[in-house]
Design a protein around this motif. Sequence first.
Motif, PDB file in Angstrom:
ATOM      1  N   UNK A  28       0.893  -1.366  -0.007  1.00 16.27           N
ATOM      2  CA  UNK A  28       0.139   0.203  -0.158  1.00 16.27           C
ATOM      3  C   UNK A  28       0.939   1.226  -0.168  1.00 16.27           C
ATOM      4  N   UNK A  29       1.908   0.910   0.056  1.00 17.35           N
ATOM      5  CA  UNK A  29       3.068   2.236   0.272  1.00 17.35           C
ATOM      6  C   UNK A  29       3.589   2.563  -1.280  1.00 17.35           C
ATOM      7  N   UNK A  30       2.401   3.100  -1.805  1.00 15.59           N
ATOM      8  CA  UNK A  30       2.483   3.714  -3.379  1.00 15.59           C
ATOM      9  C   UNK A  30       2.916   5.050  -3.470  1.00 15.59           C
ATOM     10  N   UNK A  47      -4.464   1.293  -7.205  1.00 14.10           N
ATOM     11  CA  UNK A  47      -5.575   0.354  -7.967  1.00 14.10           C
ATOM     12  C   UNK A  47      -5.652   0.580  -9.144  1.00 14.10           C
ATOM     13  N   UNK A  48      -5.502  -0.832  -9.769  1.00  7.55           N
ATOM     14  CA  UNK A  48      -5.764  -0.883 -11.145  1.00  7.55           C
ATOM     15  C   UNK A  48      -7.029  -0.294 -11.756  1.00  7.55           C
ATOM     16  N   UNK A  60       0.112   7.349 -13.602  1.00  8.17           N
ATOM     17  CA  UNK A  60      -0.720   6.283 -12.664  1.00  8.17           C
ATOM     18  C   UNK A  60       0.484   5.569 -11.974  1.00  8.17           C
ATOM     19  N   UNK A  61      -0.077   4.902 -11.089  1.00 14.63           N
ATOM     20  CA  UNK A  61       0.849   3.843 -10.240  1.00 14.63           C
ATOM     21  C   UNK A  61      -0.373   2.576 -10.161  1.00 14.63           C
ATOM     22  N   UNK A  87      -9.559  -7.294 -11.763  1.00 11.77           N
ATOM     23  CA  UNK A  87      -9.383  -6.248 -12.960  1.00 11.77           C
ATOM     24  C   UNK A  87      -7.690  -6.420 -13.149  1.00 11.77           C
ATOM     25  N   UNK A  88      -7.308  -6.329 -14.432  1.00  8.67           N
ATOM     26  CA  UNK A  88      -6.118  -6.253 -14.998  1.00  8.67           C
ATOM     27  C   UNK A  88      -5.823  -5.172 -15.917  1.00  8.67           C
TER      28      UNK A  88
END
Length: 231
Positions: A28-30, A47-48, A60-61, A87-88
Amino acid sequence: MIGRTPQTPEYPMNKSGTQWKVGLAALLAVVVLAAPGAVMAKGPHGSIAEARQQPQGSTVTVVGVATSFTGGFFPNDNGFAIQEKKVGIYILDSLDADIQVGQVVRVTGTLTQSFGGVLSVAPTSIEVLGTANEPPPHPVKTGDVSEETEGRLVRIKGTIVSDIEDDFPYGFKFQVDDGTGPTTVFVNAGTGIDVSGLAQGQRVVIQGFSGEFLGEYEVDPVFPEDIRVLP
């Protein structure tokens, strides 16, 4: 799947529920990186699903489990696919990272479209965070392979209703239909999958990446065992 047309690649091509095995805090450390003036995506925690809703050109990350390996779709590109739950999204280049199926990967880059029309990330950084179980393929009707399934692993079951077409140097393609409408199966050359035993009229179960090429949706198997001929 992604390119399939002779052109100068945008990136250099080299020949070369999910159970996380890394700490949740690490996943979660994005950190989102963006050039000055870039549109910043605000998806939480990489989140994709959120990234897919951003306008193209956004920085985006995304974090997900790799569902294909580096170069699996070569010579189209040297990228790979990742998935988060259901989701991909496709990553257009590996940046020389040897990504393998099951690795948890964090990617920062620009949201874009491949030549074939697949929503993708053109990466500026790739980080392997650990490993996890590959998400199971989602069973779908052949007629339902579409924009709704694009980017994730799917599984179809039906009859081969076309010849096995050689699309050299990119791979082989054929149509599978379960009665709801045919969909294309594209076997990319980079997977090394042998299609010599396949023929029109066979009943098959096929799983792979749900992709697109110029408006035609398709399933792209990754490993030989992703194509199973039924008795």
